[in-house]
Design a protein around this motif. Structure first.
Motif, PDB file in Angstrom:
ATOM      1  N   TYR A   1      31.751  41.644  33.223  1.00  0.00           N
ATOM      2  CA  TYR A   1      30.587  42.083  33.982  1.00  0.00           C
ATOM      3  C   TYR A   1      31.026  42.609  35.339  1.00  0.00           C
ATOM      4  CZ  TYR A   1      28.185  39.015  30.673  1.00  0.00           C
ATOM      5  OH  TYR A   1      27.726  38.409  29.541  1.00  0.00           O
ATOM      6  N   THR A   2      30.286  43.588  35.868  1.00  0.00           N
ATOM      7  CA  THR A   2      30.539  44.072  37.223  1.00  0.00           C
ATOM      8  C   THR A   2      29.208  44.255  37.942  1.00  0.00           C
ATOM      9  OG1 THR A   2      30.537  46.394  36.563  1.00  0.00           O
ATOM     10  CG2 THR A   2      32.685  45.295  36.647  1.00  0.00           C
ATOM     11  N   LEU A   3      29.255  44.089  39.252  1.00  0.00           N
ATOM     12  CA  LEU A   3      28.119  44.374  40.124  1.00  0.00           C
ATOM     13  C   LEU A   3      28.594  45.400  41.131  1.00  0.00           C
ATOM     14  CD1 LEU A   3      25.183  43.606  41.004  1.00  0.00           C
ATOM     15  CD2 LEU A   3      26.257  42.021  42.622  1.00  0.00           C
ATOM     16  N   SER A   4      27.913  46.552  41.163  1.00  0.00           N
ATOM     17  CA  SER A   4      28.278  47.631  42.071  1.00  0.00           C
ATOM     18  C   SER A   4      27.191  47.805  43.116  1.00  0.00           C
ATOM     19  CB  SER A   4      28.453  48.939  41.311  1.00  0.00           C
ATOM     20  OG  SER A   4      29.482  48.804  40.360  1.00  0.00           O
ATOM     21  N   GLY A   5      27.637  48.090  44.341  1.00  0.00           N
ATOM     22  CA  GLY A   5      26.723  48.280  45.455  1.00  0.00           C
ATOM     23  C   GLY A   5      26.114  49.662  45.469  1.00  0.00           C
ATOM     24  N   PRO A   6      25.272  49.922  46.470  1.00  0.00           N
ATOM     25  CA  PRO A   6      24.555  51.193  46.557  1.00  0.00           C
ATOM     26  C   PRO A   6      25.465  52.422  46.595  1.00  0.00           C
ATOM     27  CG  PRO A   6      23.707  49.621  48.164  1.00  0.00           C
ATOM     28  CD  PRO A   6      24.909  49.000  47.540  1.00  0.00           C
ATOM     29  N   SER A   7      26.642  52.309  47.179  1.00  0.00           N
ATOM     30  CA  SER A   7      27.539  53.468  47.242  1.00  0.00           C
ATOM     31  C   SER A   7      28.597  53.431  46.137  1.00  0.00           C
ATOM     32  CB  SER A   7      28.207  53.539  48.615  1.00  0.00           C
ATOM     33  OG  SER A   7      28.931  52.365  48.875  1.00  0.00           O
TER      34      SER A   7
ATOM     35  N   GLN B   1      38.457  35.000  45.379  1.00  0.00           N
ATOM     36  CA  GLN B   1      38.696  34.799  43.953  1.00  0.00           C
ATOM     37  C   GLN B   1      38.308  33.375  43.578  1.00  0.00           C
ATOM     38  OE1 GLN B   1      42.641  35.929  42.825  1.00  0.00           O
ATOM     39  NE2 GLN B   1      42.245  38.070  43.248  1.00  0.00           N
ATOM     40  N   TYR B   2      37.565  33.279  42.472  1.00  0.00           N
ATOM     41  CA  TYR B   2      37.071  31.996  41.985  1.00  0.00           C
ATOM     42  C   TYR B   2      37.401  31.844  40.501  1.00  0.00           C
ATOM     43  CZ  TYR B   2      33.837  32.274  46.018  1.00  0.00           C
ATOM     44  OH  TYR B   2      33.276  32.385  47.268  1.00  0.00           O
ATOM     45  N   VAL B   3      37.214  30.618  40.037  1.00  0.00           N
ATOM     46  CA  VAL B   3      37.222  30.309  38.609  1.00  0.00           C
ATOM     47  C   VAL B   3      35.955  29.511  38.327  1.00  0.00           C
ATOM     48  CG1 VAL B   3      38.358  29.018  36.760  1.00  0.00           C
ATOM     49  CG2 VAL B   3      39.735  30.302  38.401  1.00  0.00           C
ATOM     50  N   MET B   4      35.204  29.929  37.302  1.00  0.00           N
ATOM     51  CA  MET B   4      34.016  29.190  36.861  1.00  0.00           C
ATOM     52  C   MET B   4      34.379  28.478  35.573  1.00  0.00           C
ATOM     53  SD  MET B   4      30.700  28.479  37.163  1.00  0.00           S
ATOM     54  CE  MET B   4      29.855  29.681  38.161  1.00  0.00           C
ATOM     55  N   LYS B   5      34.269  27.147  35.590  1.00  0.00           N
ATOM     56  CA  LYS B   5      34.540  26.342  34.393  1.00  0.00           C
ATOM     57  C   LYS B   5      33.499  25.244  34.303  1.00  0.00           C
ATOM     58  CE  LYS B   5      39.110  26.303  32.564  1.00  0.00           C
ATOM     59  NZ  LYS B   5      40.342  25.604  32.357  1.00  0.00           N
TER      60      LYS B   5
ATOM     61  N   TRP C   1      35.852  31.446  33.414  1.00  0.00           N
ATOM     62  CA  TRP C   1      35.686  32.816  33.881  1.00  0.00           C
ATOM     63  C   TRP C   1      36.444  33.023  35.179  1.00  0.00           C
ATOM     64  CZ3 TRP C   1      32.448  36.078  31.047  1.00  0.00           C
ATOM     65  CH2 TRP C   1      31.691  35.465  30.047  1.00  0.00           C
ATOM     66  N   ASP C   2      37.123  34.159  35.307  1.00  0.00           N
ATOM     67  CA  ASP C   2      37.712  34.583  36.578  1.00  0.00           C
ATOM     68  C   ASP C   2      36.667  35.430  37.285  1.00  0.00           C
ATOM     69  OD1 ASP C   2      40.285  33.440  36.446  1.00  0.00           O
ATOM     70  OD2 ASP C   2      40.999  35.069  35.165  1.00  0.00           O
ATOM     71  N   ILE C   3      36.472  35.157  38.559  1.00  0.00           N
ATOM     72  CA  ILE C   3      35.469  35.879  39.336  1.00  0.00           C
ATOM     73  C   ILE C   3      36.102  36.400  40.618  1.00  0.00           C
ATOM     74  CG2 ILE C   3      33.266  35.712  40.550  1.00  0.00           C
ATOM     75  CD1 ILE C   3      32.497  33.461  38.589  1.00  0.00           C
ATOM     76  N   GLN C   4      35.946  37.676  40.857  1.00  0.00           N
ATOM     77  CA  GLN C   4      36.354  38.302  42.118  1.00  0.00           C
ATOM     78  C   GLN C   4      35.079  38.755  42.801  1.00  0.00           C
ATOM     79  OE1 GLN C   4      39.017  41.464  41.048  1.00  0.00           O
ATOM     80  NE2 GLN C   4      40.701  40.075  40.626  1.00  0.00           N
ATOM     81  N   ALA C   5      34.845  38.266  44.018  1.00  0.00           N
ATOM     82  CA  ALA C   5      33.610  38.569  44.735  1.00  0.00           C
ATOM     83  C   ALA C   5      33.915  39.041  46.144  1.00  0.00           C
ATOM     84  CB  ALA C   5      32.723  37.325  44.786  1.00  0.00           C
ATOM     85  N   ALA C   6      33.090  39.948  46.636  1.00  0.00           N
ATOM     86  CA  ALA C   6      33.191  40.380  48.027  1.00  0.00           C
ATOM     87  C   ALA C   6      32.951  39.175  48.927  1.00  0.00           C
ATOM     88  CB  ALA C   6      32.158  41.465  48.299  1.00  0.00           C
ATOM     89  N   ASP C   7      33.617  39.155  50.051  1.00  0.00           N
ATOM     90  CA  ASP C   7      33.502  38.029  50.980  1.00  0.00           C
ATOM     91  C   ASP C   7      32.071  37.789  51.444  1.00  0.00           C
ATOM     92  OD1 ASP C   7      36.204  37.529  50.766  1.00  0.00           O
ATOM     93  OD2 ASP C   7      36.722  38.648  52.582  1.00  0.00           O
ATOM     94  N   LYS C   8      31.246  38.839  51.477  1.00  0.00           N
ATOM     95  CA  LYS C   8      29.872  38.690  51.950  1.00  0.00           C
ATOM     96  C   LYS C   8      28.998  37.881  50.985  1.00  0.00           C
ATOM     97  CE  LYS C   8      28.385  43.143  50.102  1.00  0.00           C
ATOM     98  NZ  LYS C   8      27.852  44.451  50.432  1.00  0.00           N
ATOM     99  N   LEU C   9      29.450  37.697  49.753  1.00  0.00           N
ATOM    100  CA  LEU C   9      28.695  36.900  48.779  1.00  0.00           C
ATOM    101  C   LEU C   9      29.123  35.445  48.896  1.00  0.00           C
ATOM    102  CD1 LEU C   9      28.920  39.161  45.595  1.00  0.00           C
ATOM    103  CD2 LEU C   9      26.995  38.945  47.171  1.00  0.00           C
ATOM    104  N   GLY C  10      28.208  34.576  49.240  1.00  0.00           N
ATOM    105  CA  GLY C  10      28.523  33.155  49.312  1.00  0.00           C
ATOM    106  C   GLY C  10      28.699  32.566  47.927  1.00  0.00           C
ATOM    107  N   PRO C  11      29.347  31.396  47.830  1.00  0.00           N
ATOM    108  CA  PRO C  11      29.592  30.785  46.516  1.00  0.00           C
ATOM    109  C   PRO C  11      28.319  30.511  45.717  1.00  0.00           C
ATOM    110  CG  PRO C  11      30.720  29.567  48.257  1.00  0.00           C
ATOM    111  CD  PRO C  11      29.924  30.625  48.915  1.00  0.00           C
ATOM    112  N   GLU C  12      27.256  30.086  46.380  1.00  0.00           N
ATOM    113  CA  GLU C  12      26.007  29.806  45.663  1.00  0.00           C
ATOM    114  C   GLU C  12      25.426  31.086  45.084  1.00  0.00           C
ATOM    115  OE1 GLU C  12      26.607  28.823  48.823  1.00  0.00           O
ATOM    116  OE2 GLU C  12      26.699  26.630  48.701  1.00  0.00           O
TER     117      GLU C  12
END
Length: 171
Positions: A117-123, A2-6, A139-150
């Motif tokens: 916004y959402t990003l959905s994988g192949p399945s 979980q991140y915050v973008m400001k 912005w509140d951001i929830q990202a899968a662990d496989k996605l690096g911060p950059e």
């Protein structure tokens, strides 16, 4: 994760540690993503070979050596396709999704609204969710662990690019 973008900075949930930063160039659509230590990590841009049709547009995320990490092609909202609905004299057709290629896989980036916004994988699994924080700003951001911060920052920029497709152009 979980991140915050400001203000272009990607922080942890408590906003005590920064992970990456989005830096805007003076003109154009190019953005630079810097790592926590300020080193260049990624670069994003919009490529528009045919400015008349959004389906020819490509959002590109490149590593410093020029290798493309991700690329996305925006598309019109269902029922807004010019072939179906025609070209309105008052506004451009709405863009609300993009087909994204990253790491040899296909994803779908969806703009539910200008604040979600959402990003959905192949399945169909959700790998990224971005929500505006309202009056708190950012912005509140929830990202899968496989996605690096950059990469998260680059995908955030893609969301903002998609939002720009719906802005009214004043000449």
């Amino acid at each position: 994760m979980q991140y915050v973008m400001k203000a272009g900075m990607l922080y942890d949930r408590d906003q005590k540690r920064s992970f990456a930063r989005v830096k805007r160039e003076f003109a154009g659509t190019e953005r630079r993503i810097l790592s926590a230590d300020g080193a260049p990590a990624l670069r994003t841009e919009i490529r528009r070979p045919d400015p008349g049709d959004v389906r020819s547009v490509e959002y590109v995320m490149e590593e410093p050596d020029g290798h493309v990490r991700a690329a996305a092609r925006p598309d019109y909202a269902e029922g807004e396709e010019p072939e179906t609905a025609g070209w309105s004299p008052h506004r451009m057709p709405k863009v609300d999704r993009a087909c994204l290629r990253m790491d040899g896989r296909e994803y779908e980036l969806v703009m539910k609204s200008s604040t979600s916004y959402t990003l959905s994988g192949p399945s169909g699994e959700e790998v990224l969710r971005i929500l505006h924080r309202g009056l708190n700003g950012g912005w509140d951001i929830q990202a899968a662990d496989k996605l690096g911060p950059e990469t998260v920052c680059g995908l955030f920029v893609f969301c903002r690019y998609m939002e720009r497709e719906n802005e009214i152009v004043i000449v």
